[in-house]
Design a protein around this motif. Structure first.
Motif, PDB file in Angstrom:
ATOM      1  N   THR A   1      45.505  39.117  39.932  1.00  0.00           N
ATOM      2  CA  THR A   1      45.310  39.953  38.750  1.00  0.00           C
ATOM      3  C   THR A   1      45.292  41.422  39.157  1.00  0.00           C
ATOM      4  O   THR A   1      44.951  41.776  40.292  1.00  0.00           O
ATOM      5  CB  THR A   1      44.000  39.614  38.018  1.00  0.00           C
ATOM      6  OG1 THR A   1      42.905  39.774  38.923  1.00  0.00           O
ATOM      7  CG2 THR A   1      44.041  38.201  37.474  1.00  0.00           C
ATOM      8  N   TYR A   2      45.666  42.269  38.225  1.00  0.00           N
ATOM      9  CA  TYR A   2      45.688  43.703  38.476  1.00  0.00           C
ATOM     10  C   TYR A   2      44.280  44.186  38.820  1.00  0.00           C
ATOM     11  O   TYR A   2      43.339  43.952  38.077  1.00  0.00           O
ATOM     12  CB  TYR A   2      46.211  44.435  37.236  1.00  0.00           C
ATOM     13  CG  TYR A   2      46.396  45.920  37.431  1.00  0.00           C
ATOM     14  CD1 TYR A   2      47.443  46.416  38.195  1.00  0.00           C
ATOM     15  CD2 TYR A   2      45.515  46.829  36.855  1.00  0.00           C
ATOM     16  CE1 TYR A   2      47.621  47.776  38.374  1.00  0.00           C
ATOM     17  CE2 TYR A   2      45.679  48.200  37.019  1.00  0.00           C
ATOM     18  CZ  TYR A   2      46.735  48.661  37.789  1.00  0.00           C
ATOM     19  OH  TYR A   2      46.909  50.016  37.969  1.00  0.00           O
ATOM     20  N   GLN A   3      44.161  44.822  39.981  1.00  0.00           N
ATOM     21  CA  GLN A   3      42.892  45.345  40.507  1.00  0.00           C
ATOM     22  C   GLN A   3      41.834  44.254  40.661  1.00  0.00           C
ATOM     23  O   GLN A   3      40.636  44.545  40.704  1.00  0.00           O
ATOM     24  CB  GLN A   3      42.367  46.475  39.608  1.00  0.00           C
ATOM     25  CG  GLN A   3      43.261  47.700  39.583  1.00  0.00           C
ATOM     26  CD  GLN A   3      42.742  48.800  38.677  1.00  0.00           C
ATOM     27  OE1 GLN A   3      41.913  48.563  37.793  1.00  0.00           O
ATOM     28  NE2 GLN A   3      43.215  50.016  38.878  1.00  0.00           N
TER      29      GLN A   3
ATOM     30  N   LYS B   1      40.858  42.062  38.560  1.00  0.00           N
ATOM     31  CA  LYS B   1      40.035  41.879  37.365  1.00  0.00           C
ATOM     32  C   LYS B   1      39.886  40.390  37.029  1.00  0.00           C
ATOM     33  O   LYS B   1      40.821  39.611  37.220  1.00  0.00           O
ATOM     34  CB  LYS B   1      40.666  42.618  36.189  1.00  0.00           C
ATOM     35  CG  LYS B   1      40.666  44.137  36.366  1.00  0.00           C
ATOM     36  CD  LYS B   1      41.371  44.836  35.222  1.00  0.00           C
ATOM     37  CE  LYS B   1      41.356  46.346  35.423  1.00  0.00           C
ATOM     38  NZ  LYS B   1      42.086  47.061  34.347  1.00  0.00           N
ATOM     39  N   PRO B   2      38.722  39.972  36.535  1.00  0.00           N
ATOM     40  CA  PRO B   2      38.537  38.559  36.184  1.00  0.00           C
ATOM     41  C   PRO B   2      39.417  38.175  34.997  1.00  0.00           C
ATOM     42  O   PRO B   2      39.526  38.922  34.024  1.00  0.00           O
ATOM     43  CB  PRO B   2      37.051  38.460  35.839  1.00  0.00           C
ATOM     44  CG  PRO B   2      36.654  39.855  35.449  1.00  0.00           C
ATOM     45  CD  PRO B   2      37.506  40.775  36.268  1.00  0.00           C
ATOM     46  N   ALA B   3      40.057  37.021  35.088  1.00  0.00           N
ATOM     47  CA  ALA B   3      40.918  36.537  34.002  1.00  0.00           C
ATOM     48  C   ALA B   3      41.089  35.037  34.129  1.00  0.00           C
ATOM     49  O   ALA B   3      41.155  34.502  35.237  1.00  0.00           O
ATOM     50  CB  ALA B   3      42.277  37.225  34.043  1.00  0.00           C
TER      51      ALA B   3
ATOM     52  N   LEU C   1      39.337  35.578  29.154  1.00  0.00           N
ATOM     53  CA  LEU C   1      39.335  36.848  29.873  1.00  0.00           C
ATOM     54  C   LEU C   1      40.783  37.212  30.202  1.00  0.00           C
ATOM     55  O   LEU C   1      41.526  36.399  30.751  1.00  0.00           O
ATOM     56  CB  LEU C   1      38.511  36.747  31.148  1.00  0.00           C
ATOM     57  CG  LEU C   1      37.024  36.438  30.963  1.00  0.00           C
ATOM     58  CD1 LEU C   1      36.355  36.227  32.318  1.00  0.00           C
ATOM     59  CD2 LEU C   1      36.328  37.544  30.187  1.00  0.00           C
TER      60      LEU C   1
ATOM     61  N   ALA D   1      43.858  39.816  31.832  1.00  0.00           N
ATOM     62  CA  ALA D   1      44.267  40.835  32.803  1.00  0.00           C
ATOM     63  C   ALA D   1      45.740  40.632  33.100  1.00  0.00           C
ATOM     64  O   ALA D   1      46.247  39.504  33.033  1.00  0.00           O
ATOM     65  CB  ALA D   1      43.453  40.740  34.098  1.00  0.00           C
TER      66      ALA D   1
ATOM     67  N   GLU E   1      48.230  50.209  42.034  1.00  0.00           N
ATOM     68  CA  GLU E   1      46.932  49.792  41.494  1.00  0.00           C
ATOM     69  C   GLU E   1      45.881  50.896  41.434  1.00  0.00           C
ATOM     70  O   GLU E   1      44.713  50.613  41.212  1.00  0.00           O
ATOM     71  CB  GLU E   1      46.389  48.623  42.313  1.00  0.00           C
ATOM     72  CG  GLU E   1      47.168  47.327  42.140  1.00  0.00           C
ATOM     73  CD  GLU E   1      46.506  46.155  42.830  1.00  0.00           C
ATOM     74  OE1 GLU E   1      45.697  45.465  42.188  1.00  0.00           O
ATOM     75  OE2 GLU E   1      46.791  45.942  44.030  1.00  0.00           O
TER      76      GLU E   1
ATOM     77  N   SER F   1      48.337  48.849  34.508  1.00  0.00           N
ATOM     78  CA  SER F   1      49.598  48.700  35.244  1.00  0.00           C
ATOM     79  C   SER F   1      50.692  49.594  34.673  1.00  0.00           C
ATOM     80  O   SER F   1      51.531  50.120  35.412  1.00  0.00           O
ATOM     81  CB  SER F   1      50.039  47.241  35.217  1.00  0.00           C
ATOM     82  OG  SER F   1      50.300  46.798  33.898  1.00  0.00           O
TER      83      SER F   1
END
Length: 231
Positions: free
Chosen positions: A46-48, A50-52, A73, A75, A108, A113
Protein backbone atom coordinates in the motif's frame (compact mmCIF):
# COMPACT_ATOMS: atom_id res chain seq x y z
CA UNK A 1 -22.49 -40.68 -24.32
CA UNK A 2 -21.79 -38.84 -21.04
CA UNK A 3 -18.21 -40.20 -20.94
CA UNK A 4 -17.60 -39.12 -24.52
CA UNK A 5 -18.88 -35.59 -23.75
CA UNK A 6 -16.73 -35.38 -20.61
CA UNK A 7 -13.63 -36.44 -22.59
CA UNK A 8 -14.38 -33.81 -25.22
CA UNK A 9 -14.72 -31.08 -22.58
CA UNK A 10 -11.41 -32.12 -21.01
CA UNK A 11 -9.68 -31.95 -24.39
CA UNK A 12 -11.03 -28.46 -25.02
CA UNK A 13 -10.01 -27.25 -21.55
CA UNK A 14 -6.53 -28.76 -21.96
CA UNK A 15 -6.13 -27.13 -25.37
CA UNK A 16 -7.16 -23.79 -23.89
CA UNK A 17 -4.62 -24.14 -21.09
CA UNK A 18 -1.85 -24.97 -23.56
CA UNK A 19 -2.80 -21.93 -25.66
CA UNK A 20 -2.76 -19.70 -22.56
CA UNK A 21 0.61 -21.01 -21.42
CA UNK A 22 2.05 -20.66 -24.91
CA UNK A 23 0.87 -17.06 -25.06
CA UNK A 24 2.50 -16.33 -21.69
CA UNK A 25 5.71 -18.05 -22.80
CA UNK A 26 5.78 -15.92 -25.94
CA UNK A 27 5.42 -12.75 -23.86
CA UNK A 28 8.18 -13.78 -21.48
CA UNK A 29 10.44 -14.67 -24.41
CA UNK A 30 10.01 -11.15 -25.73
CA UNK A 31 11.06 -9.60 -22.43
CA UNK A 32 7.67 -9.26 -20.75
CA UNK A 33 7.52 -10.00 -17.03
CA UNK A 34 4.43 -10.48 -14.86
CA UNK A 35 3.54 -7.70 -12.41
CA UNK A 36 0.79 -9.73 -10.76
CA UNK A 37 0.99 -13.50 -10.27
CA UNK A 38 -2.75 -14.12 -10.01
CA UNK A 39 -2.56 -15.81 -6.60
CA UNK A 40 -1.17 -13.27 -4.12
CA UNK A 41 -0.20 -9.62 -3.64
CA UNK A 42 3.51 -10.46 -3.79
CA UNK A 43 5.42 -7.53 -5.28
CA UNK A 44 2.80 -5.00 -4.16
CA UNK A 45 2.26 -2.84 -1.07
CA UNK A 46 0.00 0.00 0.00
CA UNK A 47 1.06 3.58 -0.59
CA UNK A 48 3.22 4.70 2.36
CA UNK A 49 2.29 1.46 4.13
CA UNK A 50 -1.20 2.74 4.95
CA UNK A 51 -3.59 0.14 6.44
CA UNK A 52 -6.06 -1.24 3.90
CA UNK A 53 -8.17 -4.33 3.38
CA UNK A 54 -9.85 -3.25 0.15
CA UNK A 55 -7.48 -5.18 -2.15
CA UNK A 56 -7.96 -8.91 -2.70
CA UNK A 57 -7.00 -11.64 -5.12
CA UNK A 58 -10.27 -12.94 -6.54
CA UNK A 59 -10.61 -15.58 -9.28
CA UNK A 60 -7.10 -14.82 -10.54
CA UNK A 61 -7.69 -11.06 -10.66
CA UNK A 62 -6.40 -8.17 -8.60
CA UNK A 63 -9.68 -6.90 -7.16
CA UNK A 64 -10.75 -3.85 -5.20
CA UNK A 65 -14.03 -4.45 -3.39
CA UNK A 66 -14.96 -0.76 -3.27
CA UNK A 67 -17.42 0.62 -0.74
CA UNK A 68 -19.57 -2.48 -0.29
CA UNK A 69 -18.62 -2.54 3.39
CA UNK A 70 -18.45 0.88 5.12
CA UNK A 71 -15.79 -0.50 7.48
CA UNK A 72 -13.37 -1.14 4.61
CA UNK A 73 -9.98 0.56 4.92
CA UNK A 74 -8.81 2.11 1.64
CA UNK A 75 -5.37 2.89 0.22
CA UNK A 76 -3.76 2.94 -3.20
CA UNK A 77 -1.76 -0.15 -4.10
CA UNK A 78 1.75 0.30 -5.54
CA UNK A 79 4.49 -1.93 -6.88
CA UNK A 80 7.47 -2.54 -4.65
CA UNK A 81 9.71 -2.04 -7.67
CA UNK A 82 10.29 1.27 -9.43
CA UNK A 83 10.53 1.72 -13.19
CA UNK A 84 12.18 4.21 -15.55
CA UNK A 85 11.30 3.63 -19.19
CA UNK A 86 8.75 0.86 -19.63
CA UNK A 87 5.84 -0.66 -21.49
CA UNK A 88 3.08 -1.95 -19.23
CA UNK A 89 -0.05 -3.82 -20.31
CA UNK A 90 -3.09 -5.15 -18.46
CA UNK A 91 -6.76 -6.05 -18.80
CA UNK A 92 -9.28 -4.34 -16.56
CA UNK A 93 -12.98 -3.91 -15.94
CA UNK A 94 -14.89 -1.63 -13.63
CA UNK A 95 -18.26 -1.74 -11.91
CA UNK A 96 -21.07 0.57 -13.07
CA UNK A 97 -20.49 4.09 -11.76
CA UNK A 98 -16.98 3.28 -10.48
CA UNK A 99 -13.75 5.24 -10.76
CA UNK A 100 -10.09 4.22 -10.49
CA UNK A 101 -6.79 4.92 -12.21
CA UNK A 102 -3.39 3.46 -13.05
CA UNK A 103 -0.52 5.78 -12.14
CA UNK A 104 3.18 5.70 -13.04
CA UNK A 105 6.33 7.52 -11.87
CA UNK A 106 4.86 7.50 -8.36
CA UNK A 107 7.06 8.40 -5.39
CA UNK A 108 6.08 8.19 -1.72
CA UNK A 109 7.12 11.52 -0.23
CA UNK A 110 3.77 13.22 -0.87
CA UNK A 111 0.37 12.90 0.77
CA UNK A 112 -1.14 11.04 -2.20
CA UNK A 113 0.15 9.00 -5.12
CA UNK A 114 -1.32 11.42 -7.69
CA UNK A 115 0.82 14.26 -6.33
CA UNK A 116 3.74 12.70 -8.21
CA UNK A 117 2.39 10.17 -10.71
CA UNK A 118 0.53 10.91 -13.94
CA UNK A 119 -2.70 8.93 -14.08
CA UNK A 120 -4.20 6.81 -16.83
CA UNK A 121 -7.88 7.25 -16.01
CA UNK A 122 -10.12 4.19 -15.48
CA UNK A 123 -13.76 5.18 -15.07
CA UNK A 124 -17.29 4.38 -16.15
CA UNK A 125 -17.65 7.17 -18.71
CA UNK A 126 -21.34 6.51 -19.33
CA UNK A 127 -22.59 5.65 -15.84
CA UNK A 128 -20.50 7.84 -13.54
CA UNK A 129 -22.94 9.82 -11.34
CA UNK A 130 -21.35 13.23 -12.07
CA UNK A 131 -20.69 15.05 -15.34
CA UNK A 132 -17.18 14.32 -16.61
CA UNK A 133 -14.81 16.71 -18.31
CA UNK A 134 -13.02 15.28 -21.36
CA UNK A 135 -9.76 15.06 -19.38
CA UNK A 136 -11.55 12.88 -16.80
CA UNK A 137 -12.60 10.15 -19.24
CA UNK A 138 -11.13 6.68 -19.64
CA UNK A 139 -7.63 6.64 -21.13
CA UNK A 140 -7.00 10.32 -20.41
CA UNK A 141 -3.83 11.60 -18.83
CA UNK A 142 -5.94 12.82 -15.93
CA UNK A 143 -6.30 16.62 -15.75
CA UNK A 144 -3.85 17.06 -18.64
CA UNK A 145 -4.62 15.31 -21.96
CA UNK A 146 -8.12 14.08 -22.89
CA UNK A 147 -8.41 10.91 -25.00
CA UNK A 148 -8.23 11.56 -28.74
CA UNK A 149 -10.84 8.87 -29.48
CA UNK A 150 -13.41 6.95 -27.45
CA UNK A 151 -12.20 3.33 -27.42
CA UNK A 152 -13.92 2.24 -24.20
CA UNK A 153 -16.02 -0.82 -23.59
CA UNK A 154 -18.99 -0.57 -21.19
CA UNK A 155 -18.69 -1.05 -17.44
CA UNK A 156 -18.53 -4.75 -16.62
CA UNK A 157 -16.65 -5.65 -19.83
CA UNK A 158 -12.91 -6.23 -20.11
CA UNK A 159 -10.73 -3.48 -21.58
CA UNK A 160 -7.07 -3.75 -22.59
CA UNK A 161 -4.63 -0.98 -21.70
CA UNK A 162 -1.03 -0.35 -22.76
CA UNK A 163 1.10 2.52 -21.44
CA UNK A 164 4.51 3.29 -22.95
CA UNK A 165 7.21 5.58 -21.58
CA UNK A 166 10.41 6.17 -23.55
CA UNK A 167 12.78 9.06 -22.83
CA UNK A 168 9.92 11.25 -21.67
CA UNK A 169 7.54 10.37 -24.50
CA UNK A 170 4.32 8.83 -23.16
CA UNK A 171 1.59 6.95 -25.02
CA UNK A 172 -1.74 5.67 -23.66
CA UNK A 173 -3.40 2.87 -25.64
CA UNK A 174 -6.89 1.49 -25.10
CA UNK A 175 -8.30 -1.59 -26.84
CA UNK A 176 -5.74 -1.31 -29.65
CA UNK A 177 -6.12 2.44 -30.25
CA UNK A 178 -3.70 5.19 -29.25
CA UNK A 179 -5.76 7.62 -27.17
CA UNK A 180 -3.11 9.92 -25.68
CA UNK A 181 0.44 10.96 -26.57
CA UNK A 182 2.52 13.63 -24.84
CA UNK A 183 6.09 14.57 -23.93
CA UNK A 184 7.03 14.98 -20.30
CA UNK A 185 8.96 18.12 -19.37
CA UNK A 186 8.44 19.75 -22.77
CA UNK A 187 7.50 23.44 -22.92
CA UNK A 188 3.93 22.50 -23.81
CA UNK A 189 3.76 20.12 -20.84
CA UNK A 190 5.16 22.75 -18.47
CA UNK A 191 2.61 25.29 -19.66
CA UNK A 192 -0.25 22.81 -19.20
CA UNK A 193 0.93 21.97 -15.70
CA UNK A 194 1.31 25.64 -14.73
CA UNK A 195 -2.18 26.48 -15.97
CA UNK A 196 -4.10 23.47 -14.68
CA UNK A 197 -4.90 21.33 -11.68
CA UNK A 198 -1.23 20.59 -10.88
CA UNK A 199 0.01 24.18 -10.77
CA UNK A 200 0.42 23.95 -6.97
CA UNK A 201 1.76 20.38 -7.03
CA UNK A 202 5.48 20.81 -7.77
CA UNK A 203 6.28 17.09 -7.59
CA UNK A 204 3.74 16.08 -10.21
CA UNK A 205 5.40 14.26 -13.12
CA UNK A 206 8.91 15.23 -12.07
CA UNK A 207 10.47 11.87 -11.14
CA UNK A 208 12.24 9.96 -13.91
CA UNK A 209 11.62 6.69 -12.03
CA UNK A 210 8.80 5.56 -9.84
CA UNK A 211 6.28 2.96 -8.76
CA UNK A 212 3.15 1.90 -10.60
CA UNK A 213 0.03 2.55 -8.54
CA UNK A 214 -3.60 1.49 -8.77
CA UNK A 215 -5.98 4.00 -7.30
CA UNK A 216 -8.42 2.98 -4.60
CA UNK A 217 -11.30 5.35 -5.29
CA UNK A 218 -14.05 3.42 -3.53
CA UNK A 219 -15.32 1.59 -6.63
CA UNK A 220 -15.00 -2.04 -7.67
CA UNK A 221 -12.24 -2.72 -10.20
CA UNK A 222 -10.71 -5.95 -11.52
CA UNK A 223 -7.27 -6.25 -13.15
CA UNK A 224 -5.61 -9.28 -14.77
CA UNK A 225 -2.80 -10.22 -17.19
CA UNK A 226 -0.60 -7.38 -15.92
CA UNK A 227 2.86 -7.49 -17.52
CA UNK A 228 5.74 -5.07 -17.98
CA UNK A 229 8.71 -4.76 -20.32
CA UNK A 230 11.79 -2.62 -19.75
CA UNK A 231 14.34 -1.58 -22.40
Amino acid sequence: MKNRLARRILVLVFAGCISFLFSDAQKLAKGWKPLFNGVSLKGWKTYQGKPADSWLVKDGTLYNKGNKDPKTLHADLITEKQFGDFEVAFDWKIAPGANSGFLYMVTEEFAASYHSGPEYQLIDDKGYPAKLEEWQKTGANYAMEPPMVDATKPAGEWNHTVIKKSKGHIEHWLNGKKVVAYDLWSEKWKEQKAAGKWKDTPGYGMSERGHFAIQDHGGEVWIRNMVVKEP
